[in-house]
Design an enzyme around this catalytic site. Structure first.
Site, PDB file in Angstrom:
ATOM      1  N   LYS A   1       0.824  -1.211   0.000  1.00 27.82           N
ATOM      2  CA  LYS A   1       0.000   0.000   0.000  1.00 27.82           C
ATOM      3  C   LYS A   1       0.863   1.268   0.000  1.00 27.82           C
ATOM      4  O   LYS A   1       0.445   2.293  -0.515  1.00 27.82           O
ATOM      5  CB  LYS A   1      -0.918   0.022   1.229  1.00 27.82           C
TER       6      LYS A   1
HETATM    7  C1  LIG Z   1      -4.455  -4.724   0.547  1.00 22.09           C
HETATM    8  C2  LIG Z   1      -3.662  -5.986   0.525  1.00 22.09           C
HETATM    9  C3  LIG Z   1      -3.942  -6.998  -0.401  1.00 22.09           C
HETATM   10  C4  LIG Z   1      -5.094  -6.918  -1.367  1.00 22.09           C
HETATM   11  O1  LIG Z   1      -4.896  -5.935  -2.369  1.00 22.09           O
HETATM   12  P1  LIG Z   1      -6.166  -5.346  -3.160  1.00 22.09           P
HETATM   13  O2  LIG Z   1      -5.602  -4.259  -4.002  1.00 22.09           O
HETATM   14  O3  LIG Z   1      -7.123  -4.855  -2.133  1.00 22.09           O
HETATM   15  O4  LIG Z   1      -6.727  -6.464  -3.977  1.00 22.09           O
HETATM   16  C5  LIG Z   1      -3.111  -8.101  -0.403  1.00 22.09           C
HETATM   17  N1  LIG Z   1      -2.095  -8.226   0.465  1.00 22.09           N
HETATM   18  C6  LIG Z   1      -1.799  -7.273   1.374  1.00 22.09           C
HETATM   19  C7  LIG Z   1      -0.674  -7.476   2.319  1.00 22.09           C
HETATM   20  C8  LIG Z   1      -2.576  -6.115   1.429  1.00 22.09           C
HETATM   21  O5  LIG Z   1      -2.284  -5.169   2.334  1.00 22.09           O
END
Ligand SMILES: *Cc1c(COP(=O)(O)O)cnc(C)c1O
Length: 468
Positions: free
Chosen positions: A112
């Site tokens: 993120k």
């Molecule tokens: C948010 C997240 C995901 C999922 O990603 P999306 O874009 O919501 O599909 C997978 N793994 C981790 C560690 C995340 O923080």
């Protein structure tokens, strides 16, 4: 470049406006009016560039004239300066022609950060120009919230409120949200699960009077600028492995469908991606959708990959828009059906198109743990449970062994130490920058799963009581 809503009934916006608005006023999500194309030579030219320079070339066509080239270059430079690896998103080999794309070198140790650090700098630059003030409200299943708090802490034109489901995020995730001391960032623990938190945030956006009164902006994974930032690493990884001269496949641990949709965007722009595998845990709405065309909610089952514990994948709406020939009313009807009756069935044409671009696989809790143990045994590497879901999917949907398979490593194992230790016997340690996280004082606001109560908290905290 102009942006249009997936439901066809909101005004067109510029890149900057779409970024600051988040959710469209008709309930839809913003998408570019046309998809820019990167020609083969332009993709080949990304080879050998720094991550930042490659990002500039991928992002530029979407930004239009919102930021000049030098300004955008400086913004991107600031966004990634705090990453703990010179390549920003390096590749590591885990097996024969199998790779991990490490997206966890940012300040909160999850992918993120890649998008959030950029959006923080973009919004800051934009507000500095206009003299405006914003209130950012977001929901998190764990990783988005800390990434947002980290990206915005201390910025004086922005207030941040992050809603997380009480008791459903890991201790490291919670502390990353509750320990930053800056007064402009706040974590709110709500009673309920992630979908409740996300629904309340959507409700706040749909209350237009409230939205205008507090200057609401969203940085959740529905924000177009975040999806765009994530398209970059598909390009850098694929080019490092031989694109555009040979195709590359990706397996993507998926929750809200933002990350894997960014892969679709890269493909739509011309990157030769052979397989794009949606990897889900036991919360498998997307895997079921690919199987029989039925997109139906089911209750959330807590798992050891909690950032993927959701029943509705918000960004899937962006793909629906494409599957239905960009017909806003058709998308609006499906989304109404999802809300009112808990699901909808894709037309055969839409399902065929979905299957043409995506594969999917589901990992049970046991398969997730086995993948952590398997990678540790085979490669000596310790991966997080989300990444493990991706590893499992990569194995069962491997395809042509000559095509590189890249698994997106979405978080550092140390964010989920208990699950990782149980699976492979190794307790991963936090990197030095976060070593004292467990001793830092926490600050949290508790709230019921109730719109009016949450709105009152936001208004009170930003000093708007009198205006309401
Ligand atoms: C948010 C997240 C995901 C999922 O990603 P999306 O874009 O919501 O599909 C997978 N793994 C981790 C560690 C995340 O923080």
């Amino acid at each position: 470049m102009q942006y249009i809503s997936t439901r066809g009934a909101a005004p067109k916006l510029s890149f900057e406006e779409a970024m600051l608005t988040g959710l469209a006023r008709d309930g839809g999500l913003y998408v570019p009016e046309v998809w820019p194309h990167l020609y083969r030579e332009a993709i080949a030219d990304l080879a050998g560039l720094s991550y930042e320079e490659a990002a500039l070339r991928v992002i530029r066509p979407f930004v239009g004239d919102a930021f000049g080239e030098d300004e955008l270059r400086a913004i991107i430079g600031r966004a990634y300066a705090g990453f703990g690896h010179v390549a920003r998103t390096p590749l590591a080999q885990v097996g024969p022609n199998e790779w991990l794309l490490e997206l966890h070198h940012g300040p909160t140790l999850a992918f993120k950060d890649v998008a959030m650090q950029l959006i923080g700098q973009l919004i800051q630059a934009s507000l500095r120009r206009s003299g405006r003030r914003l209130t950012i409200v977001g929901a998190t299943s764990g990783d988005t919230g800390s990434a947002a708090i980290e990206a915005f802490r201390g910025l004086d034109a922005v207030d941040v409120f992050i809603l997380y489901p009480e008791g459903r995020v890991s201790e490291v995730q919670r502390r990353q949200m509750t320990t930053p001391p800056e007064a402009n960032v706040r974590a709110i623990a709500i009673e309920g699960d992630f979908d409740d938190a996300q629904a309340r945030v959507k409700d706040m956006f749909n209350d237009h009077a409230f939205r205008d009164a507090v200057g609401l902006a969203g940085v959740n994974s529905i924000n177009w600028a975040r999806v765009l930032a994530q398209a970059v690493y598909y390009f850098t990884a694929a080019v490092a492995l031989g694109a555009p001269h040979r195709p590359v496949s990706f397996a993507v641990p998926t929750g809200n469908f933002g990350d894997v949709f960014a892969g679709w965007v890269a493909k739509r722009m011309g990157l030769p991606i052979e397989r794009l595998v949606i990897a889900t845990n036991q919360n498998d709405i997307l895997h079921r959708t690919l199987a029989d065309g039925r997109h139906e909610k089911a209750g959330v089952l807590p798992s050891i990959s909690p950032s993927m514990d959701i029943q509705v994948s918000s960004n899937f709406e962006r793909l629906l828009f494409e599957l239905y020939d960009r017909e806003g009313p058709a998308v609006a009807a499906l989304m109404d059906e999802l809300r009112d009756r808990g699901g909808f069935t894709l037309s055969q044409g839409a399902l065929d198109r979905l299957r043409a671009d995506f594969d999917s696989a589901r990992a049970s809790e046991e398969e997730t743990a086995a993948a952590i143990a398997g990678v540790h045994e085979a490669a000596g590497m310790v991966i997080c449970p989300h990444t493990a879901v991706g590893m499992h999917a990569a194995c069962v949907r491997r395809g042509d062994p000559k095509t590189p398979m890249v698994v997106l490593a979405t978080a550092h194992a140390a964010k989920f130490p208990d699950a990782v230790e149980t699976a492979c016997g190794v307790r991963p340690a936090l990197p030095p920058a976060l070593a004292d996280l467990m001793e830092r004082p926490e600050r949290v606001i508790r709230a019921p799963n109730d719109l009016a109560a949450l709105q009152a908290i936001v208004a009170r905290e930003i000093g708007l009581e009198a205006a309401r």
